[in-house]
Scaffold this active site. Structure first.
Site, short mmCIF file in Angstrom:
data_model
loop_
_atom_site.label_atom_id
_atom_site.label_comp_id
_atom_site.label_asym_id
_atom_site.label_seq_id
_atom_site.Cartn_x
_atom_site.Cartn_y
_atom_site.Cartn_z
N ARG A 135 8.84 10.62 47.03
CA ARG A 135 10.04 9.90 46.62
C ARG A 135 10.68 10.52 45.38
NH1 ARG A 135 10.83 4.12 44.26
NH2 ARG A 135 12.95 3.64 44.95
N HIS A 189 14.64 11.56 44.96
CA HIS A 189 15.52 11.10 43.88
C HIS A 189 16.07 12.27 43.06
CE1 HIS A 189 14.63 6.53 43.52
NE2 HIS A 189 14.55 6.92 44.76
N VAL A 238 20.38 12.92 43.18
CA VAL A 238 21.17 12.68 41.97
C VAL A 238 21.37 14.01 41.26
CG1 VAL A 238 21.33 11.36 39.85
CG2 VAL A 238 20.10 10.41 41.81
N SER A 275 16.29 17.01 37.07
CA SER A 275 16.96 16.10 36.13
C SER A 275 16.30 14.72 36.12
CB SER A 275 18.45 15.99 36.43
OG SER A 275 18.66 15.63 37.78
N ASN A 316 14.65 3.68 39.28
CA ASN A 316 13.50 4.32 38.64
C ASN A 316 12.42 3.31 38.31
OD1 ASN A 316 11.92 4.75 36.07
ND2 ASN A 316 13.71 3.74 35.28
N PRO A 327 21.32 5.36 47.83
CA PRO A 327 21.74 4.20 48.63
C PRO A 327 20.78 3.02 48.44
CG PRO A 327 20.96 5.99 50.05
CD PRO A 327 20.93 6.50 48.64
N HIS A 361 9.49 6.91 54.89
CA HIS A 361 8.91 5.57 54.70
C HIS A 361 7.70 5.32 55.59
CE1 HIS A 361 12.94 4.03 52.83
NE2 HIS A 361 12.27 4.83 52.02
N SER A 392 0.26 2.37 59.94
CA SER A 392 -0.59 3.41 59.33
C SER A 392 0.00 3.74 57.95
CB SER A 392 -0.63 4.66 60.21
OG SER A 392 0.69 5.09 60.50
#
Ligand code: HEM
Ligand SMILES: *[C@@H]1O[C@H](CO)[C@@H](O)[C@H](O)[C@H]1NC(C)=O
Ligand SMILES: *[C@@H]1O[C@H](CO)[C@@H](O)[C@H](O)[C@H]1NC(C)=O
Ligand SMILES: *[C@@H]1O[C@H](CO)[C@@H](O)[C@H](O)[C@H]1NC(C)=O
Ligand SMILES: *[C@@H]1O[C@H](CO)[C@@H](O)[C@H](O)[C@H]1NC(C)=O
Ligand SMILES: CC(=O)N[C@H]1CO[C@H](CO)[C@@H](O)[C@@H]1O
Length: 352
Positions: free
Chosen positions: A72, A76, A80, A86, A104, A175, A205, A254
């Site tokens: 993740r 991110h 961005v 960054s 965050n 989003p 996910h 799972s």
């Protein structure tokens, strides 16, 4: 019973024979941007990838949940302002950074520490030549692979940015989990990601967890009618109110394995976020969900292609940016840093 079984069989046959992915989207390896290469550190830091993998294996053996945090983090970082590290920068006197924006709050603190730890091990072996953004990209790949997902090569040569995005820009680019497919498709199209990419990337996910606040919009005041009743009942036990600070897994079949079960969840109305479940409601993406649910190799192939696209969003290369000596701060010797400090000092004088 026999007819139910043959109906299921027929359904499966239909899924297998009809691919919903447009031929125009069928291209497998996306182009590599100028400045990145498959062999970037081959002579300067040949052990780079084995150093990272060895360290991550140790970490994931203790807590496989850290893999999700690293995947993740890369997402991110890239969404961005581009994959420029960054997201790793701390906010400063001049304002709050990406880290300080609401999304965050749920990035794992450990993920930042792991990236910095990898950076320092790599620096000891090779000197300060590998960027924090490259380390984040390789760590995300290893997070996928070591959780049971596909192995793939990551083009390298990213440089670290000198600036971080503001809170507002961060919010605009990430989003919301309460968005529908139209919003998600439009948002990701601005990053040149097509519907197949969107469905494949959402497959991230298949591992990890979420806090209640990211999905209680579907439970209160009334339960989303698309959601499986029993699944919803259990989620309410985990999140008795919309402000409960508790977590649940993203893929109930799972939760720690990188596989295609996330898509099976969606077909059973057991997707956690509106943004997940709506992919199986919306006509434009439903067929792609089905394709991935019945064919894991296809999912892996499309996931790799989409990750390669995502991993190259607005990268800095060549002499742009810098190679940070600490992933959470800009280098003290960077020209623009000195310039901006000078500006702050001037402003400080004016205020006095
Ligand atoms: C398409 C739009 C996306 C939305 C709206 C979204 C939203 C979210 C939200 C709300 C969470 C849970 C945060 C929390 O409450 O703790 C989450 C977790 C996660 N997301 Fe996404 N996400 C998206 C795309 C992606 C992509 C592209 C990836 C990677 C390929 C990804 C990987 C993950 C992972 C691995 C977790 C679990 C993190 C952990 O366990 O620490 N997501 N996402
Ligand atoms: C999706 O969400 C947007 C923004 O909230 C809304 O305007 C639109 O009507 C929704 N579309 C569908 C098909 O529900
Ligand atoms: C958190 O979730 C667990 C089950 O997943 C549940 O037993 C527990 O009661 C929940 N905690 C709170 C504070 O609701
Ligand atoms: C599954 O997808 C792979 C990769 O695209 C493809 O080679 C294979 O033929 C597909 N399998 C079936 C049963 O459709
Ligand atoms: C990196 O910088 C942060 C913020 O200044 C500091 O707290 C941390 O100790 C530094 N880490 C290392 C390894 O020097
Ligand atoms: C992981 C991380 O950096 N989290 C930060 C997110 O923003 C909050 C609020 O500003 C900080 O307190 C966290 O440290």
């Amino acid at each position: 019973m026999a007819s139910a079984a043959s109906y299921t069989f027929l359904l499966i046959l239909t899924f297998l024979s009809v691919s919903h992915i447009k031929v125009s989207e069928a291209q497998t390896t996306p182009p590599i941007v100028k400045g990145l290469s498959w062999t970037f550190y081959n002579s300067k830091c040949p052990k780079l990838e084995s150093i990272i993998r060895t360290e991550l294996k140790k970490i994931f053996d203790k807590d496989i949940g850290q893999a999700a945090g690293l995947l993740r983090l890369h997402f991110h970082d890239c969404f961005v302002q581009g994959c420029d590290g960054s997201v790793l920068l701390d906010g400063s006197a001049s304002g709050p950074s990406e880290k300080d924006a609401p999304p965050n709050l749920t990035l794992r603190t450990e993920a930042f520490k792991i990236i910095e730890k990898l950076r320092s091990i790599v620096e000891k072996q090779c000197g300060r030549i590998v960027s924090c953004s490259d380390i984040t990209a390789v760590a995300a790949r290893d997070a996928v692979f070591l959780s049971g997902g596909p192995e793939y090569k990551v083009p390298l040569g990213r440089r670290d940015g000198l600036t971080f995005a503001t809170r507002e820009v961060t919010l605009q680019n990430l989003p919301s989990p309460t968005s529908n497919t139209t919003t998600i498709l439009n948002s990701l199209a601005t990053k040149n990601l097509n519907p197949t990419d969107v469905v494949a990337l959402s497959g991230g996910h298949t591992i990890g967890i979420s806090h209640c606040s990211s999905f209680t919009n579907r439970l209160y005041p009334t339960q989303d009618t698309v959601m499986d009743k029993t699944y919803g009942k259990n989620l309410k036990l985990t999140c008795p109110t919309s402000t409960t600070d508790n977590t649940t897994v993203l893929d109930i079949r799972s939760p720690n394995k990188f596989d295609n079960k996330y898509y099976v969840d969606l077909m059973n109305r057991q997707g956690l976020f509106t943004s997940d479940q709506d992919l199986y409601t919306d006509k434009r993406t439903k067929g792609i969900v089905t394709d991935f649910a019945v064919n894991q190799s296809l999912f892996f192939e499309k996931f790799i292609a989409a990750m390669l696209k995502m991993g190259q969003l607005n990268v800095l290369t060549g002499t742009q940016g810098e190679i940070r000596a600490n992933c959470s701060v800009r280098n003290k010797d960077s020209k623009s840093f000195i310039a901006s400090v000078a500006e702050d000092v001037v402003e400080g004088f004016l205020e006095m």
